[in-house]
Design an enzyme around this catalytic site. Structure first.
Site, PDB file in Angstrom:
ATOM      1  N   GLY A  86       0.846  -1.195   0.000  1.00 28.01           N
ATOM      2  CA  GLY A  86       0.000   0.000   0.000  1.00 28.01           C
ATOM      3  C   GLY A  86       0.877   1.240   0.000  1.00 28.01           C
ATOM      4  N   ARG A 123       1.865  -2.825  12.402  1.00 27.70           N
ATOM      5  CA  ARG A 123       1.111  -3.085  13.630  1.00 27.70           C
ATOM      6  C   ARG A 123       1.522  -4.437  14.212  1.00 27.70           C
ATOM      7  NH1 ARG A 123       0.136   1.466  13.446  1.00 27.70           N
ATOM      8  NH2 ARG A 123      -1.837   2.592  13.593  1.00 27.70           N
ATOM      9  N   GLU A 128       0.587  -0.612  22.958  1.00 26.89           N
ATOM     10  CA  GLU A 128       1.631   0.423  22.826  1.00 26.89           C
ATOM     11  C   GLU A 128       2.807   0.243  23.792  1.00 26.89           C
ATOM     12  OE1 GLU A 128       1.411   2.660  20.337  1.00 26.89           O
ATOM     13  OE2 GLU A 128      -0.591   2.033  19.743  1.00 26.89           O
ATOM     14  N   HIS A 160       6.360   3.257  18.292  1.00 24.92           N
ATOM     15  CA  HIS A 160       5.311   3.747  17.388  1.00 24.92           C
ATOM     16  C   HIS A 160       5.572   5.192  16.960  1.00 24.92           C
ATOM     17  CE1 HIS A 160       0.688   3.585  16.414  1.00 24.92           C
ATOM     18  NE2 HIS A 160       1.430   3.906  15.369  1.00 24.92           N
ATOM     19  N   ILE A 161       6.776   5.432  16.432  1.00 27.17           N
ATOM     20  CA  ILE A 161       7.134   6.789  16.005  1.00 27.17           C
ATOM     21  C   ILE A 161       7.361   6.872  14.493  1.00 27.17           C
ATOM     22  CG2 ILE A 161       8.031   7.573  18.225  1.00 27.17           C
ATOM     23  CD1 ILE A 161      10.866   6.875  17.192  1.00 27.17           C
ATOM     24  N   GLY A 162       6.979   5.798  13.783  1.00 29.94           N
ATOM     25  CA  GLY A 162       7.210   5.782  12.328  1.00 29.94           C
ATOM     26  C   GLY A 162       6.644   6.995  11.616  1.00 29.94           C
TER      27      GLY A 162
END
Ligand SMILES: NC(=O)c1ccc[n+]([C@@H]2O[C@H](COP(=O)([O-])OP(=O)(O)OC[C@H]3O[C@@H](n4cnc5c(N)ncnc54)[C@H](O)[C@@H]3O)[C@@H](O)[C@H]2O)c1
Length: 319
Positions: free
Chosen positions: A156, A231, A260, A279-281
């Site tokens: 995607g 995820r 998280e 989770h800082i992408g």
């Protein structure tokens, strides 16, 4: 506007409307408004355009007299879209706003895992450049990435942004995505044995939940690197941990954990060939500039009588 907003999108919206800007991201401690509090704010201001990123557009917010809701996310999961549709309010979104940011983070994880950047940095800081009778050059050799093969799972927005970057560093890039005709593989099982690096970029669905389990890690070649900047729900964490502990996998880079958090006593925290980020992408200023432009342009289209490009309940436009 409770979303962070900047750049050309902010200028465009300020030219169209009286903007009251109170972004959640500047609040310490964290402030996420629920439906009641957000509705009170909308009513107090008499707002007819609402732009959010994290605040909950639910219940009484949908009873306010709103012309449009902008949700500055790819998946506007902070908005009760069914209720907005019932109320006839268009919901705009910003697909792919963070694709480049997440792709860069994926490359950062790959380089860090493959070249032991984190433990090597720790050695310098701890004054342990010479350790166990060996110099760093003896301890930290790796295969280069150029010439090796990467497999992307989910082609995607982020998958495509990652693909050209991996090709740019000289990798051969395969892709598995049953819904994208540009993917090279229709079978995940067929692709995995070819991959020195597997990088997860699929959306979470019942079909993709747990798609990487013990049998899939087993199919990856000895020493391969696993990356997941999408995820945690896509993999079985126990199976991944076992594949790393046994030495079958060479390393892993993860940017997301269920809830998280990863418990600090989790075995992964003790592995030097694993890089863990919280989770800082998508955490770039460009992500904000991108969603600002997309949402502001679509609000301008809507107010000008044109169809917005990104509206998740476009059926309300035809009423
Ligand atoms: N780390 C971060 O900060 C961060 C930020 C943004 C997005 N993400 C995550 O990255 C992932 C990709 O986001 P995106 O914006 O590219 O989404 P997207 O919707 O553009 O792409 C998702 C892709 O998954 C594919 N897919 C669906 N079912 C599949 C299956 N069974 N097997 C393989 N592929 C399948 C779809 O066809 C699609 O091409 C999502 O999981 C998203 O939550 C993470």
């Amino acid at each position: 506007m409770t979303a962070p907003f900047r750049g050309a999108g902010m200028e465009r919206l300020q030219a169209l409307a009286d903007v009251v800007y109170d972004p959640w991201i500047e609040q310490v401690p964290l402030r996420i408004l629920d439906g009641e509090k957000l509705a009170a704010k909308v009513r107090e201001l008499g707002a007819d355009i609402l732009v959010v990123e994290s605040d909950l557009v639910t219940g009484p917010v949908l009873e306010c007299d709103l012309r449009v809701i902008g949700s500055c996310r790819g998946d506007p999961n902070n908005v009760d879209v069914a209720a907005a549709t019932a109320a006839g309010i268009p919901v705009l979104n910003a697909p792919g706003r963070n694709a480049d940011g997440v792709a860069e983070m994926t490359l950062a994880l790959l380089f860090a895992v493959n070249r032991f950047v984190v433990p090597a940095d720790a050695d310098v800081r701890a004054g342990q450049v010479f350790a166990g009778g060996k110099i760093p050059y003896q301890r930290y050799r790796a295969w280069q990435l150029a010439g090796r093969t990467a497999g992307i799972v989910g082609l995607g927005a982020v998958g495509r942004a990652t693909k050209w970057r991996l090709e740019g560093i000289g990798m051969r890039v395969l892709a598995y995505d049953p819904y994208n005709p540009d993917a090279t593989h229709r079978s995940l099982d067929d692709m995995l044995p070819e991959c020195d690096v597997v990088s997860m970029h699929a959306v979470v669905t019942p079909e993709t939940t747990g798609m990487m389990g013990a049998p899939q890690f087993e199919r990856m070649p000895q020493g391969a690197i696993y990356l997941n900047s999408a995820r945690a729900a896509l993999h079985d964490l126990d199976a991944l941990t076992a594949a790393l502990a046994s030495g079958h996998l060479g390393g892993a880079g993860l940017d997301h954990f269920q809830g998280e958090q990863l418990p600090v006593d989790h075995p992964l925290c003790g592995m030097r060939n694993v890089v863990l980020t919280p989770h800082i992408g998508g955490a770039t200023y460009d992500t904000e500039a991108n969603h600002s432009k997309m949402i502001a342009d679509d609000i301008a289209r809507l107010l000008g009588g044109e169809r917005p490009l990104h509206c998740v309940n476009a059926e309300v436009l035809d009423r």
